[in-house]
Design a protein around this motif. Sequence first.
Motif, short mmCIF file in Angstrom:
data_model
loop_
_atom_site.label_atom_id
_atom_site.label_comp_id
_atom_site.label_asym_id
_atom_site.label_seq_id
_atom_site.Cartn_x
_atom_site.Cartn_y
_atom_site.Cartn_z
N ALA A 58 46.40 54.74 40.06
CA ALA A 58 47.25 55.55 39.35
C ALA A 58 46.50 55.44 37.89
CB ALA A 58 48.62 55.21 39.09
N THR A 59 45.86 54.62 37.32
CA THR A 59 45.56 54.40 35.97
C THR A 59 43.86 54.21 35.83
OG1 THR A 59 45.52 52.15 36.02
CG2 THR A 59 47.41 53.20 35.26
N CYS A 60 43.11 53.85 36.92
CA CYS A 60 41.71 53.71 36.93
C CYS A 60 41.44 52.64 35.92
CB CYS A 60 41.00 54.97 36.68
SG CYS A 60 39.39 54.79 37.27
N HIS B 171 38.59 61.69 40.31
CA HIS B 171 38.86 63.33 40.31
C HIS B 171 39.79 63.69 38.85
CE1 HIS B 171 42.66 62.46 42.01
NE2 HIS B 171 43.08 63.56 41.44
N ARG B 172 40.66 62.67 38.59
CA ARG B 172 41.49 62.84 37.42
C ARG B 172 40.36 62.76 36.11
NH1 ARG B 172 45.29 58.50 37.41
NH2 ARG B 172 45.45 59.13 35.30
N LEU B 173 39.50 61.82 36.19
CA LEU B 173 38.57 61.52 34.95
C LEU B 173 37.53 63.01 35.08
CD1 LEU B 173 37.08 59.75 32.80
CD2 LEU B 173 35.78 58.93 34.61
N GLU B 174 37.33 63.37 36.00
CA GLU B 174 36.46 64.68 36.18
C GLU B 174 37.27 65.68 35.61
OE1 GLU B 174 35.13 66.97 39.81
OE2 GLU B 174 33.65 65.65 39.28
N GLN B 175 38.21 66.00 36.14
CA GLN B 175 39.25 67.14 35.50
C GLN B 175 39.38 67.09 34.01
OE1 GLN B 175 39.67 69.80 37.14
NE2 GLN B 175 38.30 68.78 38.72
#
Length: 179
Positions: A37-39, A80-84
Amino acid sequence: MAANPNLPIQFEPAKLRARRDGWTPEKQIRFIQVLAATCCVEEACRAVGMSDTSAYTLRDRPAGASFRRAWDAALDCSAHRLEQASFDRTINGVARPIFYKGEQVGETRHFDERLTMFLLRHRRPARYGKWIERMLGPDEGNDDPGIVLDGRLAEIEFGAPAHEWDDEADEADEPESQP
């Protein structure tokens, strides 16, 4: 494999000697949930009340192989969240406050051109990559479907594979030798 519907990655927790203050299967599962959830390893460790040193130690142990694979999968899951977020910052910029006499009176948007170039270079190397990446073409050394598609579109547009029209441009630049 452990079947836990709240866990994005299914894995069998490492089998360790039971200790009150150790890595129980429940702590391992919760760690992977928070990490996905947090990376953030530190935040996941705080959530289970363990140190990051002990997490890395468990990860490196032979008995922790499934924990290591789940850890890697959790980081991949949240990448993918980081990329977005990077795309969002590139397109919309980042708000920077403007202060006057200690009070915020407005804000300006900052656009990071280095981030933009990084994203373009790695998402579309056939067009924005280094010269060697353009010469190799989209099929050689890169299996990203978006990049391969971009190269195929260039082939359709220019009527020749991308690496061929780059070679033709290089040949035109070379002076002809005199006999």
